[in-house]
Scaffold this motif. Structure first.
Motif, PDB file in Angstrom:
ATOM      1  N   LEU A  48       0.998 -17.317 -42.566  1.00 29.54           N
ATOM      2  CA  LEU A  48       1.281 -18.732 -42.346  1.00 29.54           C
ATOM      3  C   LEU A  48       1.998 -19.332 -43.543  1.00 29.54           C
ATOM      4  O   LEU A  48       2.902 -20.160 -43.386  1.00 29.54           O
ATOM      5  CB  LEU A  48      -0.016 -19.495 -42.077  1.00 29.54           C
ATOM      6  N   ALA A  49       1.597 -18.930 -44.738  1.00 28.90           N
ATOM      7  CA  ALA A  49       2.251 -19.453 -45.943  1.00 28.90           C
ATOM      8  C   ALA A  49       3.716 -19.024 -45.993  1.00 28.90           C
ATOM      9  O   ALA A  49       4.555 -19.750 -46.518  1.00 28.90           O
ATOM     10  CB  ALA A  49       1.510 -18.982 -47.189  1.00 28.90           C
ATOM     11  N   LYS A  50       4.022 -17.854 -45.465  1.00 28.04           N
ATOM     12  CA  LYS A  50       5.401 -17.365 -45.465  1.00 28.04           C
ATOM     13  C   LYS A  50       6.199 -17.847 -44.251  1.00 28.04           C
ATOM     14  O   LYS A  50       7.378 -17.528 -44.122  1.00 28.04           O
ATOM     15  CB  LYS A  50       5.422 -15.828 -45.496  1.00 28.04           C
ATOM     16  N   GLY A  51       5.551 -18.589 -43.351  1.00 28.10           N
ATOM     17  CA  GLY A  51       6.265 -19.141 -42.202  1.00 28.10           C
ATOM     18  C   GLY A  51       6.324 -18.230 -40.992  1.00 28.10           C
ATOM     19  O   GLY A  51       7.090 -18.481 -40.070  1.00 28.10           O
ATOM     20  N   HIS A  52       5.515 -17.195 -40.951  1.00 30.26           N
ATOM     21  CA  HIS A  52       5.489 -16.271 -39.816  1.00 30.26           C
ATOM     22  C   HIS A  52       4.326 -16.642 -38.899  1.00 30.26           C
ATOM     23  O   HIS A  52       3.319 -15.940 -38.808  1.00 30.26           O
ATOM     24  CB  HIS A  52       5.350 -14.829 -40.293  1.00 30.26           C
ATOM     25  N   ASP A  53       4.487 -17.760 -38.184  1.00 33.45           N
ATOM     26  CA  ASP A  53       3.399 -18.294 -37.368  1.00 33.45           C
ATOM     27  C   ASP A  53       3.026 -17.361 -36.214  1.00 33.45           C
ATOM     28  O   ASP A  53       1.849 -17.126 -35.950  1.00 33.45           O
ATOM     29  CB  ASP A  53       3.771 -19.664 -36.819  1.00 33.45           C
TER      30      ASP A  53
END
Length: 158
Positions: A48-53
């Motif tokens: 989530l922190a890396k934007g891979h929801d």
């Protein structure tokens, strides 16, 4: 002689060789098992922190399946709603300042250099605030830091 000799002096080189071969085989076996038997996945928090929801959601579902618990009630719509709320807050913040400088400087707006530096130090070293929350914590941290520096940096050079 005191007792039976398991490895005579001339066979100790073989003993060391067999020990190293055995340890190497066990290590190789565990290394192979790590990729074949145990399938580790990235943590959902990291994803989530890396934007891979979507990948984070898949990991949550697989963790729930492995633990034999109910599937989480999260969906991509929930993540999209959170993104929408975040974007609307950002736009409200930038529209409240209302200056033309906001469009030129981005998210910082017309912040002064001291505010930018303060924000940088807060983001970089903010997690260290808990070390100095109490006098005892600060004392222990300083004593340990001095001991570390004196032991590892100024220690015996021989």
């Amino acid at each position: 002689m005191v007792g039976p000799v398991i490895f005579p002096l001339e066979d100790r080189a073989d003993y060391r060789r067999y020990t190293m071969i055995t340890l190497g085989c066990v290590t190789l076996f565990i290394f192979i098992c790590r990729f074949v038997i145990f399938t580790f996945r990235e943590s959902p928090k990291f994803l989530l922190a890396k934007g891979h929801d979507a990948h984070a959601l898949d990991v949550l579902y697989s963790i729930a399946k492995f633990n034999r618990v109910a599937q989480p009630k999260l969906s991509m719509d929930d993540f999209n709603a959170l993104d929408y709320e975040d974007r609307s807050k950002q736009s409200r913040i930038s529209s409240d300042s209302g200056s033309d400088a906001d469009s030129r400087t981005g998210m910082l707006g017309n912040a002064s250099a001291s505010n930018v530096i303060t924000h940088f130090f807060h983001m970089t070293f903010g997690h260290l605030k808990k070390l100095f929350a109490d006098k005892m914590y600060a004392y222990v941290f300083i004593v340990l830091a001095i001991a570390y520096v004196s032991f590892y940096c100024l220690g015996d050079k021989s």
